[in-house]
Design a protein around this motif. Structure first.
Motif, PDB file in Angstrom:
ATOM      1  N   LEU A  22      25.934   9.513 -20.128  1.00 55.62           N
ATOM      2  CA  LEU A  22      25.271   9.312 -21.418  1.00 55.62           C
ATOM      3  C   LEU A  22      23.973   8.538 -21.254  1.00 55.62           C
ATOM      4  O   LEU A  22      22.967   8.837 -21.912  1.00 55.62           O
ATOM      5  CB  LEU A  22      26.204   8.564 -22.375  1.00 55.62           C
ATOM      6  N   LEU A  23      23.980   7.526 -20.376  1.00 56.48           N
ATOM      7  CA  LEU A  23      22.771   6.747 -20.150  1.00 56.48           C
ATOM      8  C   LEU A  23      21.689   7.587 -19.477  1.00 56.48           C
ATOM      9  O   LEU A  23      20.516   7.557 -19.869  1.00 56.48           O
ATOM     10  CB  LEU A  23      23.085   5.525 -19.292  1.00 56.48           C
ATOM     11  N   TYR A  71      34.338  -0.963 -17.088  1.00 55.73           N
ATOM     12  CA  TYR A  71      33.181  -1.846 -17.270  1.00 55.73           C
ATOM     13  C   TYR A  71      32.807  -2.536 -15.959  1.00 55.73           C
ATOM     14  O   TYR A  71      31.614  -2.704 -15.663  1.00 55.73           O
ATOM     15  CB  TYR A  71      33.492  -2.900 -18.341  1.00 55.73           C
ATOM     16  N   ARG A  72      33.792  -2.937 -15.182  1.00 54.46           N
ATOM     17  CA  ARG A  72      33.506  -3.597 -13.909  1.00 54.46           C
ATOM     18  C   ARG A  72      32.762  -2.645 -12.970  1.00 54.46           C
ATOM     19  O   ARG A  72      31.793  -3.041 -12.306  1.00 54.46           O
ATOM     20  CB  ARG A  72      34.810  -4.065 -13.254  1.00 54.46           C
ATOM     21  N   THR A  84      27.406  -0.818 -10.462  1.00 52.38           N
ATOM     22  CA  THR A  84      26.361   0.185 -10.253  1.00 52.38           C
ATOM     23  C   THR A  84      25.071  -0.149 -10.999  1.00 52.38           C
ATOM     24  O   THR A  84      24.087   0.590 -10.898  1.00 52.38           O
ATOM     25  CB  THR A  84      26.846   1.569 -10.709  1.00 52.38           C
ATOM     26  N   GLY A  85      25.063  -1.268 -11.738  1.00 51.98           N
ATOM     27  CA  GLY A  85      23.853  -1.690 -12.422  1.00 51.98           C
ATOM     28  C   GLY A  85      23.632  -1.052 -13.770  1.00 51.98           C
ATOM     29  O   GLY A  85      22.537  -1.153 -14.338  1.00 51.98           O
ATOM     30  N   HIS A  86      24.661  -0.404 -14.341  1.00 53.79           N
ATOM     31  CA  HIS A  86      24.524   0.252 -15.639  1.00 53.79           C
ATOM     32  C   HIS A  86      24.998  -0.620 -16.798  1.00 53.79           C
ATOM     33  O   HIS A  86      24.824  -0.238 -17.965  1.00 53.79           O
ATOM     34  CB  HIS A  86      25.288   1.577 -15.643  1.00 53.79           C
ATOM     35  N   VAL A  87      25.583  -1.752 -16.499  1.00 53.64           N
ATOM     36  CA  VAL A  87      26.030  -2.699 -17.518  1.00 53.64           C
ATOM     37  C   VAL A  87      25.755  -4.102 -17.014  1.00 53.64           C
ATOM     38  O   VAL A  87      25.942  -4.403 -15.825  1.00 53.64           O
ATOM     39  CB  VAL A  87      27.538  -2.529 -17.837  1.00 53.64           C
ATOM     40  N   THR A  88      25.298  -4.962 -17.914  1.00 58.38           N
ATOM     41  CA  THR A  88      25.125  -6.386 -17.628  1.00 58.38           C
ATOM     42  C   THR A  88      25.990  -7.169 -18.602  1.00 58.38           C
ATOM     43  O   THR A  88      25.953  -6.902 -19.811  1.00 58.38           O
ATOM     44  CB  THR A  88      23.653  -6.810 -17.789  1.00 58.38           C
ATOM     45  N   SER A  89      26.776  -8.089 -18.090  1.00 62.32           N
ATOM     46  CA  SER A  89      27.703  -8.850 -18.926  1.00 62.32           C
ATOM     47  C   SER A  89      27.414 -10.338 -18.833  1.00 62.32           C
ATOM     48  O   SER A  89      26.895 -10.828 -17.819  1.00 62.32           O
ATOM     49  CB  SER A  89      29.154  -8.593 -18.501  1.00 62.32           C
ATOM     50  N   ARG A  90      27.722 -11.038 -19.921  1.00 63.48           N
ATOM     51  CA  ARG A  90      27.633 -12.496 -19.938  1.00 63.48           C
ATOM     52  C   ARG A  90      28.886 -13.034 -20.602  1.00 63.48           C
ATOM     53  O   ARG A  90      29.253 -12.588 -21.701  1.00 63.48           O
ATOM     54  CB  ARG A  90      26.383 -12.946 -20.710  1.00 63.48           C
ATOM     55  N   TRP A 133      26.027  -5.348 -22.078  1.00 60.88           N
ATOM     56  CA  TRP A 133      24.908  -4.534 -22.559  1.00 60.88           C
ATOM     57  C   TRP A 133      24.624  -3.412 -21.567  1.00 60.88           C
ATOM     58  O   TRP A 133      24.773  -3.573 -20.359  1.00 60.88           O
ATOM     59  CB  TRP A 133      23.650  -5.386 -22.703  1.00 60.88           C
ATOM     60  N   THR A 134      24.168  -2.293 -22.105  1.00 59.69           N
ATOM     61  CA  THR A 134      23.785  -1.171 -21.251  1.00 59.69           C
ATOM     62  C   THR A 134      22.436  -1.445 -20.598  1.00 59.69           C
ATOM     63  O   THR A 134      21.515  -1.983 -21.216  1.00 59.69           O
ATOM     64  CB  THR A 134      23.690   0.130 -22.055  1.00 59.69           C
ATOM     65  N   THR A 135      22.308  -1.064 -19.320  1.00 57.84           N
ATOM     66  CA  THR A 135      21.065  -1.219 -18.566  1.00 57.84           C
ATOM     67  C   THR A 135      20.918  -0.003 -17.660  1.00 57.84           C
ATOM     68  O   THR A 135      21.783   0.867 -17.608  1.00 57.84           O
ATOM     69  CB  THR A 135      21.079  -2.493 -17.698  1.00 57.84           C
ATOM     70  N   MET A 136      19.800   0.032 -16.944  1.00 64.19           N
ATOM     71  CA  MET A 136      19.624   1.010 -15.878  1.00 64.19           C
ATOM     72  C   MET A 136      19.369   0.254 -14.580  1.00 64.19           C
ATOM     73  O   MET A 136      18.737  -0.803 -14.598  1.00 64.19           O
ATOM     74  CB  MET A 136      18.447   1.951 -16.168  1.00 64.19           C
ATOM     75  N   PRO A 137      19.875   0.760 -13.448  1.00 62.88           N
ATOM     76  CA  PRO A 137      19.640   0.066 -12.181  1.00 62.88           C
ATOM     77  C   PRO A 137      18.147  -0.138 -11.941  1.00 62.88           C
ATOM     78  O   PRO A 137      17.353   0.797 -12.052  1.00 62.88           O
ATOM     79  CB  PRO A 137      20.238   1.030 -11.141  1.00 62.88           C
TER      80      PRO A 137
END
Length: 477
Positions: free
Chosen positions: A33-34, A66-67, A72-78, A84-88
């Motif tokens: 999807l991303l 999610y892990r 793979t750099g497609h999600v960033t968590s805090r 949040w969704t991201t791209m590598p």
């Protein structure tokens, strides 16, 4: 934030089966999807428990998925804040615009979604010369544009159901200039903006030049997801949102009336100004009555409508405009003085004369585009049946979903055979849209059929094993 039901709807049938663990299949589906631009970048994902309930799977599976996405750099968590969704490597504009050198004479250029000039242009130019002496006695600087052209464009908005006076119109040097001025006025450097995905490439370049932080909203097969778009506005509170509601470039979707009604109020509540690109509004091919402009529902002066003559008339006539509240037009004029002072008088006179022939020109354009679209659709369905697309009810482009993520290599291959195309990644953020391709139907039918033949050959070339070829070295003497 995406709700669990919203992400579940985007995922569709995500379970890969065939022995693939559910968590891996879930991560793969989200990455897909991303990469296709259907899932926005920078949006907060549903909580693990909520997504598990929406998908009917265990929370452990979602946690593992999610892990894997984080790895793979497609999600960033805090911790405590969510994911949040991201791209590598981060989200970047895929290319610096769509400019290319002038094609060779025998090149079929489908990289530019534009028409040649109408026959009425020559007579309009001759008529404009008789109007020119009226302006030769002044210095020639008109930052908001000539009054007769502003009046003509204002009448066009009034005829569409949006009462407009000439003091609400500013003439610009094309639509890109209109967008640039709107960005300069509305978006401080580094502030967030909302853009559709896919969208017009040069708009992405304009925002990138302002170092804007771009938040994407994915347009799916059915067009805009109303609740998701409004949720992204509320959560991200961007300074501006760039939208193409009339035959969206490149997908061809037409925004429904109910979303047009809700957008201005939602934008006002979020502190967001809407930059609405109406470049294709005159090119309805299968629709008798167009919906009202987005600005017709604006009660807080939050909508700046931009348009121009490039798509309907001719790209060489560099005439665009902005329709906004009169005080905003004056602020735009002040910004413009530091950019290009004003537009050329003679081109504005030509445009005003050409608009007098609008009905004849537009009807001829629609008939021609309808024929060319139908020829291209039939050829693609016959020669490339595995490619998916919807037939747009207006505009000038097809948005093709290919049978594999091969858009860029396909475009490189077919250019060697004399066809220039704009690959999908040009219309999204870096790393996305490789499964898609924009194909305009602005060229004559014979050129479109020849282009399809060459694309079919190029697609076959990509399936052949690569063989290194060796050439004898040239003799140097």
């Amino acid at each position: 934030m995406l709700h669990g039901s919203q992400l579940a709807r985007l995922l569709g049938r995500w379970d890969a089966g065939r022995g693939v663990p559910d968590y891996a299949a879930l991560a793969t589906a989200v990455r897909g999807l991303l990469s296709d631009g259907r899932l926005p970048l920078g949006v907060r994902l549903p909580a693990e428990r909520q997504l598990a309930a929406a998908l009917g799977i265990s929370r452990t599976t979602v946690t593992a998925g999610y892990r894997l996405l984080r790895e793979t750099g497609h999600v960033t968590s805090r911790r405590g804040a969510g994911s949040w969704t991201t791209m590598p490597g981060g989200a970047r504009v895929g290319a610096a615009g769509i400019w290319t050198a002038s094609p060779a004479p025998d090149m079929i250029d489908l990289g530019r979604a534009a028409l040649d000039a109408p026959p009425e242009l020559a007579s309009a130019a001759a008529e404009a010369l008789t109007d020119l002496p009226r302006y030769l006695g002044d210095v020639g600087y008109h930052p908001v544009g000539l009054i007769e052209l502003r009046e003509a464009i204002a009448r066009g908005y009034t005829d569409r159901g949006l009462p407009t006076g000439p003091d609400q119109i500013m003439i610009t040097s094309g639509v890109q200039n209109a967008l640039d001025l709107a960005i300069r006025l509305l978006v401080p450097v580094g502030q967030p903006v909302l853009v559709e995905s896919p969208t017009y490439p040069n708009a992405l370049v304009g925002f990138a030049a302002r170092r804007s932080r771009m938040v994407t909203y994915g347009i799916g097969e059915a067009g805009w997801d109303r609740e998701l778009l409004l949720d992204i506005l509320r959560q991200n509170r961007p300074r501006a949102a760039y939208l193409i509601p009339e035959f969206q470039n490149p997908t061809g979707h037409l925004m429904p009336v109910d979303l047009r009604e809700r957008l201005p109020a939602a934008a006002h509540a979020a502190g967001t100004d809407l930059i609405v690109d109406e470049s294709f509004v005159d090119l309805a091919l299968d629709i008798d009555e167009m919906p009202p402009p987005v600005a017709a529902f604006d009660r807080h002066a939050r909508v700046l409508s931009i348009g121009g003559m490039s798509k309907t008339y001719w790209g060489g006539l560099r005439i665009g405009w902005i329709r906004a509240a009169a005080p905003i037009v004056q602020r735009l004029a002040a910004v413009r003085v530091g950019v290009d002072m004003s537009g050329p008088v003679i081109e504005q006179l030509v445009a005003a004369r050409l608009l007098a022939h609008a009905q004849t020109v537009v009807e001829a354009r629609r008939a021609r585009l309808r024929r060319q679209r139908d020829v291209l659709v039939a050829a693609l369905r016959e020669r490339l049946p595995e490619w998916r697309f919807r037939v747009p009810a207006g505009g000038v482009t097809l948005w093709l979903e290919l049978d594999a993520p091969i858009s860029s290599p396909l475009c490189r291959t077919v250019e060697q055979d004399g066809v220039r195309l704009a690959p999908g990644p040009r219309f999204g953020m870096d790393g996305t849209m490789e499964r898609f391709l924009r194909m305009p139907f602005t060229l004559p039918e014979a050129d479109l059929l020849a282009a399809v033949d060459r694309i079919v050959r190029a697609r076959g070339e990509l399936d052949r094993p690569y063989r290194r070829s060796y050439e004898s070295p040239a003799l140097v003497a």
